[in-house]
Design a protein around this motif. Structure first.
Motif, short mmCIF file in Angstrom:
data_model
loop_
_atom_site.label_atom_id
_atom_site.label_comp_id
_atom_site.label_asym_id
_atom_site.label_seq_id
_atom_site.Cartn_x
_atom_site.Cartn_y
_atom_site.Cartn_z
N ASN A 201 7.66 -0.50 -1.08
CA ASN A 201 7.09 0.23 0.06
C ASN A 201 6.56 1.61 -0.31
O ASN A 201 6.34 2.45 0.56
CB ASN A 201 8.14 0.38 1.16
N GLY A 202 6.36 1.86 -1.63
CA GLY A 202 5.82 3.15 -2.01
C GLY A 202 5.85 3.37 -3.51
O GLY A 202 6.03 2.43 -4.29
N PHE B 221 -1.17 5.88 1.90
CA PHE B 221 0.20 6.36 2.07
C PHE B 221 0.40 6.97 3.47
O PHE B 221 -0.54 7.46 4.10
CB PHE B 221 0.53 7.41 1.01
N ARG C 68 1.58 9.94 4.57
CA ARG C 68 1.82 11.24 3.93
C ARG C 68 2.87 12.08 4.66
O ARG C 68 3.53 12.93 4.06
CB ARG C 68 0.50 12.01 3.84
N PHE D 246 6.40 11.70 2.94
CA PHE D 246 6.67 12.06 1.55
C PHE D 246 7.93 12.93 1.51
O PHE D 246 8.12 13.81 2.35
CB PHE D 246 5.50 12.84 0.95
N LEU E 278 6.68 8.59 -2.41
CA LEU E 278 5.45 8.55 -1.63
C LEU E 278 5.41 7.20 -0.91
O LEU E 278 5.20 6.15 -1.54
CB LEU E 278 4.22 8.72 -2.53
N LYS E 279 5.57 7.21 0.40
CA LYS E 279 5.69 5.97 1.18
C LYS E 279 4.31 5.42 1.53
O LYS E 279 3.42 6.15 1.93
CB LYS E 279 6.48 6.24 2.46
N PHE E 280 4.19 4.09 1.39
CA PHE E 280 2.94 3.43 1.79
C PHE E 280 2.81 3.38 3.30
O PHE E 280 3.79 3.46 4.04
CB PHE E 280 2.90 1.98 1.27
N ALA F 84 3.24 -1.68 3.11
CA ALA F 84 4.68 -1.70 2.88
C ALA F 84 5.17 -3.12 2.66
O ALA F 84 4.60 -4.09 3.14
CB ALA F 84 5.41 -1.07 4.07
#
Length: 211
Positions: free
Chosen positions: A140-141, A175, A177, A180, A200-202, A207
């Motif tokens: 997921n990131g 992402f 943002r 983060f 850094l999360k999608f 995800a």
């Protein structure tokens, strides 16, 4: 000299003398003496009609024979090609199944972010006092491992500023943002520099997709 005028006789005319013998002929039994007999025309017409009918039915029988031959040939070809056709159907179904897998993979490849471009972008935009030591592609990131040069107080500020820079980077469209975050922060005893980790999360659409 004028011809002598004949004196018209006043005597009555005598009766017509009949034939001296009776007519005993039977006309229906007499031979036909015509040059072309009536029976010839009748028989000729009948024969012509029979020949026309025979020709008509003969042509239709021939057409039916040819048609039956064509049908038999078509059935023979169908029987000959039936097995290869069934095999082709099986192969086509397998091809469709494989094609569906490939299409799904292509759709996934087209939808996911291009990681090489993300890494190049991060390398180009990072501050000079921050080095990227490693990265990890997660479902997921992306996880980043960084080393920050500077005093403890300054290094912490540099790391926080870099995280904020990433949150404001509009190029990171894949992402989320706003999510983060720091996942780890510690001082490296060997180098004396600050080691930090970012996550850094999608976005939701990327995800839970293994890259």
């Amino acid at each position: 000299m004028l011809p002598l005028l004949k004196r018209k006789s006043n005597a009555p005319a005598g009766p017509v003398v009949p034939a001296w013998h009776p007519n005993f002929r039977e006309f229906q039994k007499l031979p036909d003496v015509k040059v072309v007999r009536t029976a010839f025309f009748v028989n000729g017409a009948a024969i012509a009609v029979l020949l026309a009918l025979a020709l008509y039915f003969g042509i239709h029988e021939w057409q039916l024979y040819v048609l039956n031959g064509q049908v038999a040939e078509a059935e023979r070809q169908i029987a000959r090609d039936k097995k290869p056709s069934e095999q082709a159907k099986v192969l086509y179904k397998r091809f469709q199944a494989e094609e569906a897998k490939i299409n799904e993979l292509n759709a996934f490849m087209a939808a996911r972010p291009v990681l090489s471009e993300i890494l190049i972008h991060l390398s180009v935009t990072r501050p000079e006092n921050i080095a990227i030591d490693g990265f990890e592609f997660l479902p997921n990131g992306v996880g980043l491992r960084l080393t920050v040069r500077g005093s403890p107080e300054a290094a912490a500020g540099y790391a926080t500023a870099y995280l904020e820079q990433l949150r404001n980077d509009t190029e990171l469209t894949a992402f989320d943002r706003a999510k983060f975050e720091f996942t780890n922060q510690a001082r490296n005893t060997a180098t004396g520099r600050l080691s930090v980790e970012f996550f850094l999360k999608f976005n939701a659409q990327y995800a839970d997709k293994r890259l």
